[in-house]
Design an enzyme around this catalytic site. Structure first.
Site, PDB file in Angstrom:
ATOM      1  N   LEU A  65       0.836  -1.202   0.000  1.00 51.86           N
ATOM      2  CA  LEU A  65       0.000   0.000   0.000  1.00 51.86           C
ATOM      3  C   LEU A  65       0.872   1.253   0.000  1.00 51.86           C
ATOM      4  CD1 LEU A  65      -2.362  -1.565   2.642  1.00 51.86           C
ATOM      5  CD2 LEU A  65      -3.006  -1.021   0.277  1.00 51.86           C
ATOM      6  N   PRO A  66       0.269   2.423  -0.291  1.00 53.39           N
ATOM      7  CA  PRO A  66       1.108   3.618  -0.446  1.00 53.39           C
ATOM      8  C   PRO A  66       1.886   4.026   0.812  1.00 53.39           C
ATOM      9  CG  PRO A  66      -1.035   3.979  -1.463  1.00 53.39           C
ATOM     10  CD  PRO A  66      -1.123   2.664  -0.717  1.00 53.39           C
ATOM     11  N   LYS A 170      15.331  -0.184   5.524  1.00 56.45           N
ATOM     12  CA  LYS A 170      14.924   0.476   4.269  1.00 56.45           C
ATOM     13  C   LYS A 170      15.179   1.994   4.338  1.00 56.45           C
ATOM     14  CE  LYS A 170      12.401   1.258   0.482  1.00 56.45           C
ATOM     15  NZ  LYS A 170      12.810   0.910  -0.854  1.00 56.45           N
ATOM     16  N   LYS A 245       9.649  11.002   0.060  1.00 56.55           N
ATOM     17  CA  LYS A 245       8.841  10.265   1.047  1.00 56.55           C
ATOM     18  C   LYS A 245       9.750   9.488   2.010  1.00 56.55           C
ATOM     19  CE  LYS A 245       6.106   6.106   1.497  1.00 56.55           C
ATOM     20  NZ  LYS A 245       5.662   4.871   0.885  1.00 56.55           N
TER      21      LYS A 245
HETATM   22  P1  NAD Z   1       0.825   2.476  -5.987  1.00 57.54           P
HETATM   23  O1  NAD Z   1       0.210   3.758  -5.557  1.00 57.54           O
HETATM   24  O2  NAD Z   1       1.082   2.205  -7.433  1.00 57.54           O
HETATM   25  O3  NAD Z   1      -0.063   1.247  -5.423  1.00 57.54           O
HETATM   26  C1  NAD Z   1      -0.725   1.253  -4.203  1.00 57.54           C
HETATM   27  C2  NAD Z   1      -2.044   0.517  -4.397  1.00 57.54           C
HETATM   28  O4  NAD Z   1      -2.724   0.432  -3.133  1.00 57.54           O
HETATM   29  C3  NAD Z   1      -2.999   1.225  -5.366  1.00 57.54           C
HETATM   30  O5  NAD Z   1      -3.363   0.323  -6.398  1.00 57.54           O
HETATM   31  C4  NAD Z   1      -4.196   1.609  -4.489  1.00 57.54           C
HETATM   32  O6  NAD Z   1      -5.432   1.551  -5.165  1.00 57.54           O
HETATM   33  C5  NAD Z   1      -4.102   0.542  -3.410  1.00 57.54           C
HETATM   34  N1  NAD Z   1      -4.797   0.903  -2.171  1.00 57.54           N
HETATM   35  C6  NAD Z   1      -4.713   2.027  -1.433  1.00 57.54           C
HETATM   36  N2  NAD Z   1      -5.525   1.955  -0.356  1.00 57.54           N
HETATM   37  C7  NAD Z   1      -6.142   0.745  -0.420  1.00 57.54           C
HETATM   38  C8  NAD Z   1      -7.095   0.091   0.379  1.00 57.54           C
HETATM   39  N3  NAD Z   1      -7.590   0.649   1.473  1.00 57.54           N
HETATM   40  N4  NAD Z   1      -7.507  -1.147   0.012  1.00 57.54           N
HETATM   41  C9  NAD Z   1      -7.006  -1.737  -1.108  1.00 57.54           C
HETATM   42  N5  NAD Z   1      -6.103  -1.149  -1.919  1.00 57.54           N
HETATM   43  C10 NAD Z   1      -5.674   0.076  -1.576  1.00 57.54           C
HETATM   44  O7  NAD Z   1       2.202   2.365  -5.150  1.00 57.54           O
HETATM   45  P2  NAD Z   1       3.466   1.435  -5.490  1.00 57.54           P
HETATM   46  O8  NAD Z   1       4.417   2.140  -6.383  1.00 57.54           O
HETATM   47  O9  NAD Z   1       2.963   0.081  -5.840  1.00 57.54           O
HETATM   48  O10 NAD Z   1       4.163   1.389  -4.042  1.00 57.54           O
HETATM   49  C11 NAD Z   1       3.633   0.636  -2.984  1.00 57.54           C
HETATM   50  C12 NAD Z   1       4.601   0.735  -1.813  1.00 57.54           C
HETATM   51  O11 NAD Z   1       5.890   0.229  -2.204  1.00 57.54           O
HETATM   52  C13 NAD Z   1       4.828   2.170  -1.310  1.00 57.54           C
HETATM   53  O12 NAD Z   1       4.888   2.150   0.085  1.00 57.54           O
HETATM   54  C14 NAD Z   1       6.166   2.539  -1.937  1.00 57.54           C
HETATM   55  O13 NAD Z   1       6.882   3.500  -1.176  1.00 57.54           O
HETATM   56  C15 NAD Z   1       6.891   1.207  -1.935  1.00 57.54           C
HETATM   57  N6  NAD Z   1       7.929   1.081  -2.949  1.00 57.54           N
HETATM   58  C16 NAD Z   1       7.721   1.521  -4.205  1.00 57.54           C
HETATM   59  C17 NAD Z   1       8.733   1.391  -5.155  1.00 57.54           C
HETATM   60  C18 NAD Z   1       8.533   1.866  -6.584  1.00 57.54           C
HETATM   61  O14 NAD Z   1       9.519   1.980  -7.312  1.00 57.54           O
HETATM   62  N7  NAD Z   1       7.298   2.129  -7.004  1.00 57.54           N
HETATM   63  C19 NAD Z   1       9.962   0.804  -4.803  1.00 57.54           C
HETATM   64  C20 NAD Z   1      10.126   0.314  -3.511  1.00 57.54           C
HETATM   65  C21 NAD Z   1       9.109   0.462  -2.590  1.00 57.54           C
END
Ligand code: NAD
Length: 294
Positions: A65-66, A170, A245
């Site tokens: 999740l975000p 992390k 972030k």
């Molecule tokens: P994203 O925003 O693409 O995906 C998050 C998903 O969570 C979305 O599809 C959203 O609809 C869903 N969501 C939010 N609230 C919800 C709820 N209550 N119930 C169900 N679904 C819900 O984000 P991301 O890029 O996939 O990143 C996710 C996590 O991974 C973050 O914490 C980010 O910091 C971490 N991360 C991201 C990356 C990257 O390169 N994108 C790399 C390492 C870590």
């Protein structure tokens, strides 16, 4: 193979879920975005109608999740912990603050669940290629149950210690990255002013005491490292908004523990300016343009 609830099918969670399906697991998936659920269903998952339904009757629940408030909402308010069978393993992969991660470990234990915090590095390409690195916090026994599942999505699964230590690893790692990137950018801009070629500085410093990942692998100017985002107009890679972030999370942790992190604070301030200039979607190495003044 396990039956797994997967909540959060975004840029990272979507491909991670697909890799679990490829490995032969059964997945019950939920996301607020229907298109993301549909994609996972097309890859072989079963759609759940709610968080509670995704968490019920499975051996493990993965959340991606975000940020911290979303994780709290899913675990506590939307009923992931309340509806899972006793003993279900929660693998919380989002990047969130250490305090929330530790609070979720406490809540999981109160509900009779196992939990690991297991944030990842490797970005969306690592998520797609199943080459993520998992940094895992939690008990040895919970880690051992999580490890084979994480191995289906990654190339390295490291036990960082007790509750919250995955998140701690992390944010410490990404604070090093943010600080060193700014140092490398400043050195390259100083070299420009001094009439020293980028390539010459790279050839020397990448083999000297200035060597670091930000220079050697991710050089923020075009040329020396052909695969770095600098060669592709700073298309991410790792977006500046994500770096900001993670630096915020590091500062929150520094405040709550009393650690002195002046360089981390400076890096956060600089990335804040970069975001205010509308550059949050650029790769974080693009901050060299702001440092150069263009
Ligand atoms: P994203 O925003 O693409 O995906 C998050 C998903 O969570 C979305 O599809 C959203 O609809 C869903 N969501 C939010 N609230 C919800 C709820 N209550 N119930 C169900 N679904 C819900 O984000 P991301 O890029 O996939 O990143 C996710 C996590 O991974 C973050 O914490 C980010 O910091 C971490 N991360 C991201 C990356 C990257 O390169 N994108 C790399 C390492 C870590």
């Amino acid at each position: 193979m396990a039956t797994i609830g997967f909540i959060g099918l975004g840029n990272m969670g979507g491909p991670m879920a697909e890799n679990l399906l490829k490995a032969g697991h059964k997945l019950r998936v939920f996301d607020l975005a229907k298109a993301s659920v549909d994609k996972a269903v097309a890859a072989g998952a079963t759609a759940a109608a709610s968080v509670a339904e995704a968490a019920k009757g499975v051996e493990a629940v993965i959340t991606m999740l975000p940020a911290g408030p979303h994780v709290r909402a899913v675990m506590l308010e939307e009923g992931a912990l309340a509806n899972a069978d006793k003993g279900t393993l929660f693998i919380e992969c989002s990047t969130i603050d250490v305090d929330t991660a530790r609070a979720m470990h406490g809540a999981a234990a109160e509900h009779g669940m196992e939990m690991v915090d297991a944030p990842v590095s490797g970005g969306t390409t690592g998520a797609a290629a199943a080459t993520l690195t998992f940094m895992v916090g939690g008990s040895e026994s919970a880690y051992e149950i999580a490890r084979p599942i994480c191995e289906n999505m990654g190339k390295a699964v490291v036990h960082a210690g007790g509750a919250g230590n995955g998140q701690a690893a992390k944010i410490c790692n990404n604070m090093i990255l943010g600080v060193t990137m700014i140092g490398v950018c400043e050195a390259l801009v100083l070299a420009e002013k001094l009439g020293l070629d980028h390539q010459k500085l790279y050839d020397i410093s990448s083999q000297s005491s200035g060597a670091c990942w930000s220079l050697n692998t991710y050089c923020p100017v075009p040329g020396p490292v052909p695969t770095s985002p600098a060669n592709n107009d700073y298309k991410p890679g790792f977006a500046a908004a994500m770096m900001e972030k993670d630096l915020k999370l590091a500062q929150a942790a520094a405040q709550s523990t009393g650690a002195a992190t002046p360089m981390g604070a400076a890096a956060l301030a600089l990335y804040g300016l970069f975001l205010n200039a509308g550059q949050g979607e650029k790769d974080f190495s693009g901050i060299i343009k702001m440092i150069r003044g263009n």
